[in-house]
Each structure stands twice: as structure tokens, then as C-alpha cells.
Design a protein around this motif. Structure first.
Motif, mmCIF file in Angstrom:
data_model
loop_
_atom_site.group_PDB
_atom_site.id
_atom_site.type_symbol
_atom_site.label_atom_id
_atom_site.label_comp_id
_atom_site.label_asym_id
_atom_site.label_seq_id
_atom_site.Cartn_x
_atom_site.Cartn_y
_atom_site.Cartn_z
ATOM 1 N N ASP A 80 7.062 34.353 64.025
ATOM 2 C CA ASP A 80 6.576 33.103 64.626
ATOM 3 C C ASP A 80 5.113 33.230 65.023
ATOM 4 O OD1 ASP A 80 8.992 32.015 64.292
ATOM 5 O OD2 ASP A 80 9.633 32.151 66.385
ATOM 6 N N TYR A 81 4.797 34.415 65.502
ATOM 7 C CA TYR A 81 3.436 34.678 65.927
ATOM 8 C C TYR A 81 2.463 34.421 64.783
ATOM 9 C CZ TYR A 81 0.375 36.604 69.324
ATOM 10 O OH TYR A 81 -0.585 36.718 70.267
ATOM 11 N N LEU A 82 2.818 34.976 63.619
ATOM 12 C CA LEU A 82 1.962 34.839 62.448
ATOM 13 C C LEU A 82 1.853 33.378 62.031
ATOM 14 C CD1 LEU A 82 0.339 36.236 60.257
ATOM 15 C CD2 LEU A 82 2.437 36.629 58.995
ATOM 16 N N VAL A 127 -7.565 46.787 67.982
ATOM 17 C CA VAL A 127 -6.477 47.385 68.755
ATOM 18 C C VAL A 127 -5.553 46.282 69.295
ATOM 19 C CG1 VAL A 127 -5.947 48.900 70.697
ATOM 20 C CG2 VAL A 127 -8.028 49.272 69.369
ATOM 21 N N GLY A 128 -4.235 46.476 69.117
ATOM 22 C CA GLY A 128 -3.288 45.417 69.455
ATOM 23 C C GLY A 128 -3.415 44.316 68.410
ATOM 24 N N CYS A 129 -3.457 44.741 67.166
ATOM 25 C CA CYS A 129 -3.805 43.822 66.055
ATOM 26 C C CYS A 129 -2.670 42.866 65.720
ATOM 27 C CB CYS A 129 -4.174 44.620 64.812
ATOM 28 S SG CYS A 129 -2.802 45.599 64.164
ATOM 29 N N THR A 179 -4.562 48.561 64.731
ATOM 30 C CA THR A 179 -3.571 49.425 65.383
ATOM 31 C C THR A 179 -2.723 48.580 66.326
ATOM 32 O OG1 THR A 179 -4.802 50.007 67.389
ATOM 33 C CG2 THR A 179 -5.310 51.285 65.401
ATOM 34 N N ASP A 180 -1.460 48.933 66.424
ATOM 35 C CA ASP A 180 -0.566 48.208 67.324
ATOM 36 C C ASP A 180 0.594 49.130 67.674
ATOM 37 O OD1 ASP A 180 -0.282 44.915 67.897
ATOM 38 O OD2 ASP A 180 1.544 46.101 68.243
ATOM 39 N N ILE A 181 1.172 48.871 68.851
ATOM 40 C CA ILE A 181 2.305 49.705 69.274
ATOM 41 C C ILE A 181 3.614 49.207 68.664
ATOM 42 C CG2 ILE A 181 2.996 48.470 71.380
ATOM 43 C CD1 ILE A 181 2.743 51.327 72.735
ATOM 44 N N SER A 223 -10.444 43.954 70.333
ATOM 45 C CA SER A 223 -9.070 43.657 70.716
ATOM 46 C C SER A 223 -9.012 42.154 70.938
ATOM 47 C CB SER A 223 -8.661 44.430 71.965
ATOM 48 O OG SER A 223 -7.293 44.159 72.223
ATOM 49 N N MET A 224 -8.104 41.510 70.218
ATOM 50 C CA MET A 224 -8.068 40.044 70.212
ATOM 51 C C MET A 224 -6.770 39.565 70.867
ATOM 52 S SD MET A 224 -9.687 39.370 66.450
ATOM 53 C CE MET A 224 -10.568 40.673 65.560
ATOM 54 N N THR A 225 -6.919 38.949 72.026
ATOM 55 C CA THR A 225 -5.768 38.414 72.771
ATOM 56 C C THR A 225 -4.696 39.481 72.973
ATOM 57 O OG1 THR A 225 -6.194 36.498 71.360
ATOM 58 C CG2 THR A 225 -4.488 36.249 72.986
HETATM 59 C C1 LIG Z 1 -0.614 38.636 72.035
HETATM 60 S S1 LIG Z 1 -0.462 39.798 70.708
HETATM 61 C C2 LIG Z 1 -2.038 39.641 69.852
HETATM 62 C C3 LIG Z 1 -1.980 40.072 68.423
HETATM 63 C C4 LIG Z 1 -3.242 39.854 67.590
HETATM 64 N N1 LIG Z 1 -4.357 40.615 68.092
HETATM 65 C C5 LIG Z 1 -3.597 38.395 67.485
HETATM 66 O O1 LIG Z 1 -4.635 37.981 67.993
HETATM 67 O O2 LIG Z 1 -2.824 37.655 66.882
HETATM 68 C C6 LIG Z 1 -0.640 41.299 71.579
HETATM 69 C C7 LIG Z 1 -0.397 42.524 70.705
HETATM 70 O O3 LIG Z 1 -0.715 43.671 71.481
HETATM 71 C C8 LIG Z 1 0.231 44.688 71.182
HETATM 72 N N2 LIG Z 1 0.257 45.634 72.306
HETATM 73 C C9 LIG Z 1 0.664 45.376 73.576
HETATM 74 N N3 LIG Z 1 0.525 46.478 74.332
HETATM 75 C C10 LIG Z 1 0.005 47.443 73.524
HETATM 76 C C11 LIG Z 1 -0.405 48.793 73.731
HETATM 77 N N4 LIG Z 1 -0.306 49.382 74.936
HETATM 78 N N5 LIG Z 1 -0.903 49.471 72.681
HETATM 79 C C12 LIG Z 1 -1.037 48.879 71.469
HETATM 80 N N6 LIG Z 1 -0.672 47.616 71.210
HETATM 81 C C13 LIG Z 1 -0.165 46.896 72.228
HETATM 82 C C14 LIG Z 1 1.532 43.932 70.984
HETATM 83 O O4 LIG Z 1 2.483 44.682 70.247
HETATM 84 C C15 LIG Z 1 1.055 42.673 70.251
HETATM 85 O O5 LIG Z 1 1.099 42.818 68.858
#
Ligand SMILES: C[S@@+](CC[C@H](N)C(=O)[O-])C[C@H]1O[C@@H](n2cnc3c(N)ncnc32)[C@H](O)[C@@H]1O
Length: 267
Positions: A14-16, A47-49, A68-70, A106-108
Motif C-alpha cells: 500500500d505504501y508503494l 536510509v529507511g528507503c 537501506t532499510d530495516i 533519509s526521506m520521511t
Molecule cells: C515512513 S517509511 C518511509 C519510506 C521511504 N523512505 C519513503 O519515503 O517512501 C519509514 C521507513 O523507515 C524504515 N525504518 C524505521 N526504523 C528504521 C531503522 N531504525 N533503521 C532502518 N530503517 C528503519 C521502515 O522500515 C520504513 O520502511
């Protein structure tokens, strides 16, 4: 402390589908960077992609981009591009050599991290002259359509007030404040704060509701009380349609998202 959400497959899909891709914000950031480094540069990491919506926007400016993402679920949907690859890892332990990275973005996402540890890690991986760019938006996005805009906006704001009790405590009361605090923590003098960049996207009333369903407070509400969450969506949909004086939830409107972002560079 970092917070782990966004881990299930439906949420990732859904996010995508429904989240806004921040093309204009990335373009602004690249203009700021162009004054500070020769482009294309060697390596950017995002980061947190998540599903890589923003990551691929960096591809024209760098020889190599690593998202990178967790969350493995998010990475499973990550967007493909020739010079973009992905790695699963926490934001606070980036698997890159010290001084090897030109840009960390890092975006959102950075609001979910252990922010001081993340910034320390950013300082470690950046080369001298390398930069960090963080962008996000608050829960104040609204719908626009001619003379209906004020009333549409009012409905959106009331929805956010209803969702507020479900906001994750890690986020405090203001997302923008989190980013200002991180900006203030950045220890080097070359840094710039920007806010109020409005990004407009065509959507529909249903498209907006689908977007709201990806928000973390909405997901918390749904987890605690699925019926209340469903009723909240139905109520908002009906109110938006009443304002627009139409019956089809596929009626087109414009979604306005207000971004803030900052760039900081290492001497
Ligand atoms: C709101 S989403 C944003 C995703 C993307 N950057 C975008 O703009 O669509 C936040 C992302 O951060 C990742 N995330 C949250 N905590 C994290 C951490 N400590 N290390 C790496 N990724 C993390 C989540 O898994 C999620 O994919």
C-alpha cells in the motif's frame, strides 16, 4: 531507541501504491548539493528507503546509490534501477566504511530512528565535504479543489485531530520539531533548513483515504479498534463527498503535501 513499524507485506504494498514520491524536494536538495560537490558523485545512501520511491530519484546524480532499510517486507517491493541496490540494516549501524559516502539521505523515515545514534553514524560514514539531507512532512496535508478547498481542508484537519491519540510516543507532538532538533544536533556550521515546500499530486477521494490508511496513527487505531478505524474512514469519505456535492469516491482532487528538509555538510 528506534521504533520498528512498516514490517508487514500489505503495508509495504500500500505504501508503494499510495504514498507521494518527493521528486520536487529531491530536485531542490540536489540544487543545494550542486553548490557543494561535483555531480555525479560516487556514492549516495538512502536510509529507511522503504520501497525505494525516493531512492531511485538519486540515481541520475551518483554513480552508485544504496537504499537501506530495516524491514525486509519494504525491501521486497523496492524499485529497481541500474545503479541502485538495497541492503537490509538498521539506520544506526550502516554497513559502509568510514569516510566512504558522498550523501546520506533519509526521506520521511528519520523520525523513526534512534536519532542521536543515526546522526553519529552519518558523521562516521560521510567523507570530508560529504552531506546529509533529511526530508519529511507533517500530518497537515490537505485536499484542494477550487472553492471547495477550505472545507475539504477542514475535514482533513479534523481527521488528523481524531488520529492524534494514536500517534506513536516516539514522535512527540510535532514531526517538524524532531527534524529541527536533528538539525540543531548536526555539529558542523554548513547547514540549511527549509520548510513550506508544497507538493501537489492528482488523486481521488478514495486515493486520499487509501493514503490515510498507510499512516502510522491510523494503523495503530485499526490495530486497537478495527471497527472505529473503518468508521473513521467511512465518515471522512462521506464528509468529503458532501463538501464536493458528488457521490463518486473516484472524484478527482489535488493532494497538497507540505515538506520540510535540511542539508548539512561535513567540513
Ligand atoms: C515512513 S517509511 C518511509 C519510506 C521511504 N523512505 C519513503 O519515503 O517512501 C519509514 C521507513 O523507515 C524504515 N525504518 C524505521 N526504523 C528504521 C531503522 N531504525 N533503521 C532502518 N530503517 C528503519 C521502515 O522500515 C520504513 O520502511
Amino acid at each position: 531507541m528506534a521504533v520498528r513499524l512498516f514490517e508487514d507485506q500489505d503495508h509495504a504494498a500500500d505504501y508503494l501504491k499510495y504514498r507521494v514520491t518527493p521528486n520536487e524536494v529531491v530536485s531542490h536538495i540536489m540544487e543545494l548539493l550542486r553548490k557543494r560537490m561535483a555531480l555525479p558523485a560516487k556514492l549516495a545512501i538512502d536510509v529507511g528507503c522503504g520501497s525505494g520511491q525516493g531512492t531511485v530519484l538519486l540515481a541520475p546524480y551518483f554513480n552508485q546509490v544504496v537504499g537501506t532499510d530495516i524491514s525486509p517486507a519494504q525491501l521486497q517491493y523496492a524499485r529497481k534501477c541500474d545503479n541502485v541496490t538495497y541492503k537490509q540494516c538498521p539506520a544506526e549501524e550502516l554497513p559502509f566504511e568510514s569516510g566512504s559516502v558522498d550523501l546520506v539521505t533519509s526521506m520521511t523515515a528519520a523520525h523513526w530512528f534512534d536519532r542521536p545514534r543515526f546522526l553519529q553514524e552519518v558523521g562516521r560514514v560521510l567523507r570530508g565535504g560529504g552531506c546529509v539531507a533529511l526530508l519529511s512532512y507533517g500530518l497537515d496535508m490537505y485536499l484542494e479543489l477550487g472553492d471547495f478547498t477550505d472545507k475539504l481542508r477542514q475535514v482533513c484537519m479534523e481527521l488528523y485531530t481524531d488520529l492524534h491519540p494514536y500517534r506513536n510516543p516516539h514522535l512527540g507532538t510535532s514531526s517538524m520539531q524532531i527534524y529541527k532538533d536533528m538539525f540543531n544536533l548536526w555539529p558542523h556550521p554548513d547547514k540549511e533548513w527549509h520548510e513550506g515546500l508544497e507538493v501537489r499530486r492528482a488523486t481521488t477521494v478514495n486515493g486520499y483515504i487509501n493514503l490515510v490508511e498507510t499512516f502510522s496513527p491510523y494503523r495503530k487505531c485499526k490495530e486497537d479498534n478495527p471497527q472505529e478505524a473503518q468508521e473513521m474512514c467511512n465518515r471522512v469519505r462521506k464528509r468529503l463527498l458532501d463538501v464536493l456535492q458528488v457521490s463518486s469516491p473516484e472524484t478527482e482532487v489535488t493532494l497538497v503535501t507540505k515538506y520540510f528538509y535540511w542539508v548539512g555538510c561535513k567540513p
